[in-house]
Scaffold this motif. Structure first.
Motif, PDB file in Angstrom:
ATOM      1  N   VAL A 151      54.894 122.182  -5.585  1.00 45.82           N
ATOM      2  CA  VAL A 151      54.629 121.815  -4.186  1.00 45.82           C
ATOM      3  C   VAL A 151      54.545 120.293  -4.043  1.00 45.82           C
ATOM      4  O   VAL A 151      55.034 119.726  -3.057  1.00 45.82           O
ATOM      5  CB  VAL A 151      53.350 122.513  -3.679  1.00 45.82           C
ATOM      6  N   MET A 152      53.962 119.632  -5.021  1.00 46.52           N
ATOM      7  CA  MET A 152      53.890 118.173  -4.966  1.00 46.52           C
ATOM      8  C   MET A 152      55.281 117.548  -5.060  1.00 46.52           C
ATOM      9  O   MET A 152      55.585 116.584  -4.346  1.00 46.52           O
ATOM     10  CB  MET A 152      52.986 117.646  -6.083  1.00 46.52           C
ATOM     11  N   ALA A 197      60.603 115.405   0.144  1.00 48.22           N
ATOM     12  CA  ALA A 197      60.621 115.253   1.593  1.00 48.22           C
ATOM     13  C   ALA A 197      60.298 113.811   1.981  1.00 48.22           C
ATOM     14  O   ALA A 197      60.908 113.251   2.901  1.00 48.22           O
ATOM     15  CB  ALA A 197      59.636 116.218   2.238  1.00 48.22           C
ATOM     16  N   LEU A 198      59.355 113.188   1.270  1.00 47.68           N
ATOM     17  CA  LEU A 198      59.022 111.791   1.538  1.00 47.68           C
ATOM     18  C   LEU A 198      60.202 110.874   1.241  1.00 47.68           C
ATOM     19  O   LEU A 198      60.527 109.987   2.040  1.00 47.68           O
ATOM     20  CB  LEU A 198      57.812 111.376   0.703  1.00 47.68           C
ATOM     21  N   ALA A 199      60.863 111.091   0.111  1.00 51.66           N
ATOM     22  CA  ALA A 199      62.020 110.272  -0.242  1.00 51.66           C
ATOM     23  C   ALA A 199      63.146 110.448   0.765  1.00 51.66           C
ATOM     24  O   ALA A 199      63.803 109.471   1.164  1.00 51.66           O
ATOM     25  CB  ALA A 199      62.511 110.617  -1.640  1.00 51.66           C
ATOM     26  N   PHE A 222      65.521 113.929  10.742  1.00 58.87           N
ATOM     27  CA  PHE A 222      64.706 114.541   9.689  1.00 58.87           C
ATOM     28  C   PHE A 222      64.238 115.931  10.101  1.00 58.87           C
ATOM     29  O   PHE A 222      64.337 116.884   9.324  1.00 58.87           O
ATOM     30  CB  PHE A 222      63.504 113.659   9.359  1.00 58.87           C
ATOM     31  N   SER A 223      63.746 116.067  11.323  1.00 54.68           N
ATOM     32  CA  SER A 223      63.266 117.366  11.791  1.00 54.68           C
ATOM     33  C   SER A 223      64.395 118.391  11.836  1.00 54.68           C
ATOM     34  O   SER A 223      64.217 119.543  11.404  1.00 54.68           O
ATOM     35  CB  SER A 223      62.643 117.235  13.178  1.00 54.68           C
ATOM     36  N   PHE A 262      66.603 121.756  -0.597  1.00 58.69           N
ATOM     37  CA  PHE A 262      65.600 121.556  -1.635  1.00 58.69           C
ATOM     38  C   PHE A 262      64.400 122.469  -1.433  1.00 58.69           C
ATOM     39  O   PHE A 262      63.678 122.762  -2.378  1.00 58.69           O
ATOM     40  CB  PHE A 262      65.166 120.095  -1.760  1.00 58.69           C
ATOM     41  N   SER A 263      64.183 122.969  -0.225  1.00 59.46           N
ATOM     42  CA  SER A 263      63.079 123.913  -0.021  1.00 59.46           C
ATOM     43  C   SER A 263      63.385 125.264  -0.672  1.00 59.46           C
ATOM     44  O   SER A 263      62.472 125.987  -1.047  1.00 59.46           O
ATOM     45  CB  SER A 263      62.778 124.068   1.463  1.00 59.46           C
TER      46      SER A 263
END
Length: 86
Positions: free
Chosen positions: A20-21, A27-29, A48-49, A80-81
């Motif tokens: 999860v991290m 997602a941050l990148a 992004f959304s 990636f999810s």
């Protein structure tokens, strides 16, 4: 984690936590990439959304892989999810 009835093994919990991290870091990148690619923050947020929603829908959990329209199946493989939630 345990209230959801998932495996009680501590090793599996920490693997889940790390996964999860890593998803959060990815997602941050991705959001930082979009912030650098688009000049307007509103545009970057919108892209992004839309992208994250598309990846989440194409991950195979909301819509099974066989029912995803043919023209959207590429999103299943690059989502990636999908890899995080497997």
């Amino acid at each position: 984690y345990w209230m959801a009835g998932l495996n009680e093994n501590a090793g599996r919990f920490f693997f889940f936590l790390i996964t999860v991290m890593v998803f959060g870091f990815m997602a941050l990148a991705f959001s930082q990439f979009l912030a650098a690619a688009f000049a307007a923050p509103d545009t970057a947020g919108l892209v992004f959304s839309a992208t994250l929603s598309t990846f989440s829908m194409a991950a195979g959990f909301l819509i099974p892989r066989r029912e995803i329209p043919v023209f959207m199946r590429w999103a299943y493989w690059i989502s990636f999810s999908r890899y995080v939630q497997e």
